[in-house]
Design a protein around this motif. Sequence first.
Motif, mmCIF file in Angstrom:
data_model
loop_
_atom_site.group_PDB
_atom_site.id
_atom_site.type_symbol
_atom_site.label_atom_id
_atom_site.label_comp_id
_atom_site.label_asym_id
_atom_site.label_seq_id
_atom_site.Cartn_x
_atom_site.Cartn_y
_atom_site.Cartn_z
ATOM 1 N N ARG A 1 0.832 -1.208 0.000
ATOM 2 C CA ARG A 1 0.000 0.000 0.000
ATOM 3 C C ARG A 1 0.866 1.258 0.000
ATOM 4 O O ARG A 1 0.629 2.189 -0.770
ATOM 5 N N LEU A 2 1.895 1.269 0.835
ATOM 6 C CA LEU A 2 2.778 2.430 0.926
ATOM 7 C C LEU A 2 3.532 2.667 -0.381
ATOM 8 O O LEU A 2 3.721 3.813 -0.801
ATOM 9 N N LYS A 3 3.963 1.595 -1.045
ATOM 10 C CA LYS A 3 4.664 1.740 -2.322
ATOM 11 C C LYS A 3 3.768 2.378 -3.377
ATOM 12 O O LYS A 3 4.254 3.106 -4.240
ATOM 13 N N ALA A 4 2.487 2.109 -3.318
ATOM 14 C CA ALA A 4 1.555 2.629 -4.322
ATOM 15 C C ALA A 4 1.258 4.120 -4.128
ATOM 16 O O ALA A 4 0.744 4.772 -5.030
ATOM 17 N N GLU A 5 1.592 4.654 -2.964
ATOM 18 C CA GLU A 5 1.334 6.076 -2.697
ATOM 19 C C GLU A 5 2.348 6.957 -3.411
ATOM 20 O O GLU A 5 3.430 6.517 -3.779
ATOM 21 N N ASP A 6 1.983 8.234 -3.546
ATOM 22 C CA ASP A 6 2.951 9.226 -3.995
ATOM 23 C C ASP A 6 3.848 9.564 -2.816
ATOM 24 O O ASP A 6 3.451 9.439 -1.662
ATOM 25 N N GLY A 7 5.039 10.003 -3.096
ATOM 26 C CA GLY A 7 5.941 10.403 -2.025
ATOM 27 C C GLY A 7 7.366 10.057 -2.356
ATOM 28 O O GLY A 7 7.673 9.469 -3.392
ATOM 29 N N GLY A 8 8.249 10.424 -1.455
ATOM 30 C CA GLY A 8 9.666 10.186 -1.638
ATOM 31 C C GLY A 8 10.025 8.725 -1.484
ATOM 32 O O GLY A 8 9.196 7.890 -1.111
ATOM 33 N N PRO A 9 11.280 8.397 -1.744
ATOM 34 C CA PRO A 9 11.735 7.015 -1.662
ATOM 35 C C PRO A 9 11.620 6.460 -0.243
ATOM 36 O O PRO A 9 11.700 7.202 0.733
ATOM 37 N N MET A 10 11.429 5.153 -0.166
ATOM 38 C CA MET A 10 11.319 4.460 1.117
ATOM 39 C C MET A 10 12.531 3.563 1.312
ATOM 40 O O MET A 10 12.997 2.922 0.377
ATOM 41 N N ASP A 11 13.017 3.531 2.552
ATOM 42 C CA ASP A 11 14.061 2.597 2.952
ATOM 43 C C ASP A 11 13.450 1.592 3.914
ATOM 44 O O ASP A 11 12.605 1.954 4.738
ATOM 45 N N ILE A 12 13.887 0.357 3.805
ATOM 46 C CA ILE A 12 13.428 -0.688 4.719
ATOM 47 C C ILE A 12 14.658 -1.252 5.423
ATOM 48 O O ILE A 12 15.702 -1.432 4.807
ATOM 49 N N ALA A 13 14.537 -1.483 6.723
ATOM 50 C CA ALA A 13 15.680 -1.980 7.494
ATOM 51 C C ALA A 13 15.195 -2.965 8.549
ATOM 52 O O ALA A 13 14.109 -2.810 9.099
ATOM 53 N N GLY A 14 16.022 -3.937 8.800
ATOM 54 C CA GLY A 14 15.685 -5.008 9.732
ATOM 55 C C GLY A 14 15.526 -6.292 8.947
ATOM 56 O O GLY A 14 14.810 -6.332 7.945
ATOM 57 N N ALA A 15 16.190 -7.338 9.381
ATOM 58 C CA ALA A 15 16.266 -8.580 8.613
ATOM 59 C C ALA A 15 14.918 -9.243 8.386
ATOM 60 O O ALA A 15 14.603 -9.667 7.276
ATOM 61 N N THR A 16 14.105 -9.349 9.414
ATOM 62 C CA THR A 16 12.826 -10.047 9.272
ATOM 63 C C THR A 16 11.882 -9.278 8.359
ATOM 64 O O THR A 16 11.277 -9.838 7.445
#
Length: 194
Positions: free
Chosen positions: A119-134
């Motif tokens: 859902r978040l990827k489909a929104e407009d906005g700046g780039p997203m970073d994801i962190a944490g192994a799981t």
Amino acid sequence: MRKLTFGMNMTLDGYIAAPGDDLGWSGGEGPDSSSSDELFQWWSDRVAATGLALYGRKLWEVMSSAWPTADQRPGASRAEIEFAGRWRDMPKVVFSSTIGTVDWNARLVTGDAVTEITRLKAEDGGPMDIAGATLAGAAMRAGLIDEYVIVTHPVLVGGGTPFFTALDNWVNLTLVETRTFPGGVVLTRYETRR
């Protein structure tokens, strides 16, 4: 559509944490502060450019215990002060079913991570970073990661938390950047070929 990047420090043998969640090989908490000021600045600039950061519980606990008030510590460097402010200002989403509240410009998601990240990827906005192994592993298996940023440190720890998760299908990547930092730390950036 927002771009999703998974980027973390990693040992040469592929781990983001040594056994016992030990991060000492990377300088401890958050960006590597021991190998070089240049690398620390690179991480700080990355935080400044991130539109939304997605954290798993463990990494959230590490980061939120260190950075919200790091700029108030006696002897904090200019770079630490800058990073602390940037980290506080950066919007964050924390994924956990075991913690009850989050703060520091963050909101908590207790439901299905893949559904929320989609859902978040489909929104407009700046780039997203994801962190944490799981958390990153779930996004990796779902094919949601657009870019991998691997900051490889010249150390072997022999086990721990792997950067990559087991996958059902191959993921083909294109190398888009390499950079060497002092101390033999190497940055590699790969985009997912779709």
